[in-house]
Design an enzyme around this catalytic site. Structure first.
Site, PDB file in Angstrom:
ATOM      1  N   SER A 149       0.838  -1.184   0.000  1.00 35.36           N
ATOM      2  CA  SER A 149       0.000   0.000   0.000  1.00 35.36           C
ATOM      3  C   SER A 149       0.889   1.256   0.000  1.00 35.36           C
ATOM      4  CB  SER A 149      -0.951  -0.045   1.199  1.00 35.36           C
ATOM      5  OG  SER A 149      -1.922   0.962   1.149  1.00 35.36           O
ATOM      6  N   ARG A 219     -11.914   6.519  10.215  1.00 40.24           N
ATOM      7  CA  ARG A 219     -11.559   5.101  10.229  1.00 40.24           C
ATOM      8  C   ARG A 219     -12.648   4.254   9.572  1.00 40.24           C
ATOM      9  NH1 ARG A 219      -7.688   1.559   9.533  1.00 40.24           N
ATOM     10  NH2 ARG A 219      -7.845  -0.294  10.828  1.00 40.24           N
ATOM     11  N   ASP A 316      -8.997  -5.986  -4.894  1.00 39.41           N
ATOM     12  CA  ASP A 316      -8.532  -4.724  -4.300  1.00 39.41           C
ATOM     13  C   ASP A 316      -8.958  -3.584  -5.211  1.00 39.41           C
ATOM     14  OD1 ASP A 316      -7.218  -2.572  -3.218  1.00 39.41           O
ATOM     15  OD2 ASP A 316      -5.220  -3.481  -3.237  1.00 39.41           O
ATOM     16  N   HIS A 349      -8.292  -4.902  -0.384  1.00 34.61           N
ATOM     17  CA  HIS A 349      -6.966  -4.317  -0.163  1.00 34.61           C
ATOM     18  C   HIS A 349      -6.240  -4.969   1.017  1.00 34.61           C
ATOM     19  CE1 HIS A 349      -3.820  -1.388  -0.477  1.00 34.61           C
ATOM     20  NE2 HIS A 349      -4.057  -0.877   0.720  1.00 34.61           N
ATOM     21  N   ASP A 350      -6.988  -5.378   2.028  1.00 33.00           N
ATOM     22  CA  ASP A 350      -6.374  -5.992   3.211  1.00 33.00           C
ATOM     23  C   ASP A 350      -5.704  -7.329   2.916  1.00 33.00           C
ATOM     24  OD1 ASP A 350      -6.788  -4.002   5.022  1.00 33.00           O
ATOM     25  OD2 ASP A 350      -8.431  -4.978   6.092  1.00 33.00           O
TER      26      ASP A 350
END
Length: 375
Positions: A149, A219, A316, A349-350
């Protein structure tokens, strides 16, 4: 089994010029190392962290439960990045809130907390600071620089700022710059913070408060973008939080996904610094090595001499495979050595933090080859 990690701090009295024209002096960098540096200092691997991570990359802290480093599944003895053979360094970026000098620290000239007066920092500034720390450690060339990232952006920037000091670059779930959509998500998150009544123009420390409402929303926005639609549907679907009956309320938590996001927001607001969030998302927005080359990424990457591994994940959508392929094409146009893996993983993405076997095997194979070069 994780090993015991020991955080360290290095002080730099000298001035660090920043891209903005401002500068920092008398600053500290927090870092950790794992493994043993070999005799000719040729087995060093620098790990660059993403937005809300830190220098605590691997291992656990003595006497602390659940203190695993954020990439502990990837780095350690016998793991894909094997610290029995490689010397791994994790550095906390300037402006962070996990030990390196940032908005929560005192300005050396005024003795007051920096707060909103902490200068804007960029990916390039972080790389320059990391380079100074490596010099102090006696490391003149890295076996590899690795990041996912925002960390991947730093790894890419290393190959452009210090091409002679990097032999391999591993860029995971990253991009050559942010899309307009990504900048938009960052801006919404920043507005949530700066419009919180407890923000006080970034000088909330003086008022003894924290803009937790803004941090929670920031968040929650970020967390949505890190997950894929498939994962959210599989994990939560449309399940209600309590029983099967709707409350017909516009303000109560009804769905489990709402409960999960609020939990993540609450947890984040307890430990992350609001000014740090503004600084790091802005560094993401600014990163664009092609900007100085008329938008030509091929021309921008001509300086790179390292060998590359790039990895992306099909679900992602924040840093899509298409963005990694842009980097691959620009490197191939320059006749650079490039390996590329596009992994069909459901986690969004994680995925770069998780234990997908294909991903781990690609990383293990690549770092095995790096270790063998050193033999």
């Amino acid at each position: 089994m994780s090993f015991i990690a020991t955080p360290q701090t290095m002080h730099f009295p000298e001035v660090l010029p920043l891209q903005s024209g401002a500068s920092l002096r008398d600053y500290h960098l927090a870092y950790e190392t794992y493994g043993t540096l070999n005799a000719d200092a040729s087995n060093a691997v620098l790990v660059c962290h993403a937005l809300n991570a830190s220098h605590h990359v691997a291992g656990v802290y003595e006497g602390q439960d659940k203190s695993e480093g954020w990439w502990d599944n990837m780095i350690g003895p016998g793991k894909p990045v094997d610290t029995n053979r490689l010397f791994v360094i994790g550095v906390n970026n300037l402006g962070s809130c996990f030990g390196s000098t940032g908005p929560m620290h005192l300005h050396p000239d005024t003795g007051e907390v920096y707060g909103a007066d902490f200068p804007v920092v960029t990916v390039e500034d972080w790389v320059n600071a990391q380079a100074r720390l490596l010099e102090r450690l006696g490391i003149t060339q890295l076996a590899a620089v690795l990041g996912g990232s925002l960390g991947g952006m730093q790894a890419l920037s290393w190959t452009l700022q210090y091409p002679e000091r990097v032999r391999h670059a591993v860029v995971v779930a990253s991009a050559p710059n942010l899309t307009a959509e990504n900048i938009a998500f960052n801006e919404v998150a920043r507005r949530a913070i700066v419009t919180d009544p407890d923000f006080h123009g970034g000088h909330f420390y003086r008022h003894g408060v924290v803009p937790k409402r803004g941090l929670r929303i920031a968040r929650m926005i970020g967390h949505i973008t890190y997950l894929s639609d498939d994962v959210m549907n599989e994990k939560f679907g449309r399940q209600l939080r309590e029983g099967l009956d709707l409350k017909y309320s516009t303000q109560d938590i009804e769905f489990q996904i709402e409960s999960y996001l609020r939990y993540q927001g609450d947890k984040f607001s307890e430990y992350f610094d609001a000014n740090t969030y503004l600084l790091i998302t802005r560094a993401l927005d600014y990163f664009d090595p092609a900007r100085g080359h008329g938008g030509d990424l091929t021309q921008a990457l001509a300086r790179a001499t390292a060998k590359f591994l790039l990895i992306s994940f099909t679900t992602d959508w924040r840093f899509s495979p298409r963005r990694s392929r842009e980097i691959v094409k620009a490197l191939l146009d320059n006749r650079r050595s490039v390996s590329y893996a596009e992994i069909d993983a459901p986690h969004g993405h994680d995925a770069f933090l998780l234990d997908d076997a294909r991903y781990m095997n690609v990383m293990r194979s690549y770092f095995d080859s790096i270790a063998k070069e050193l033999a």
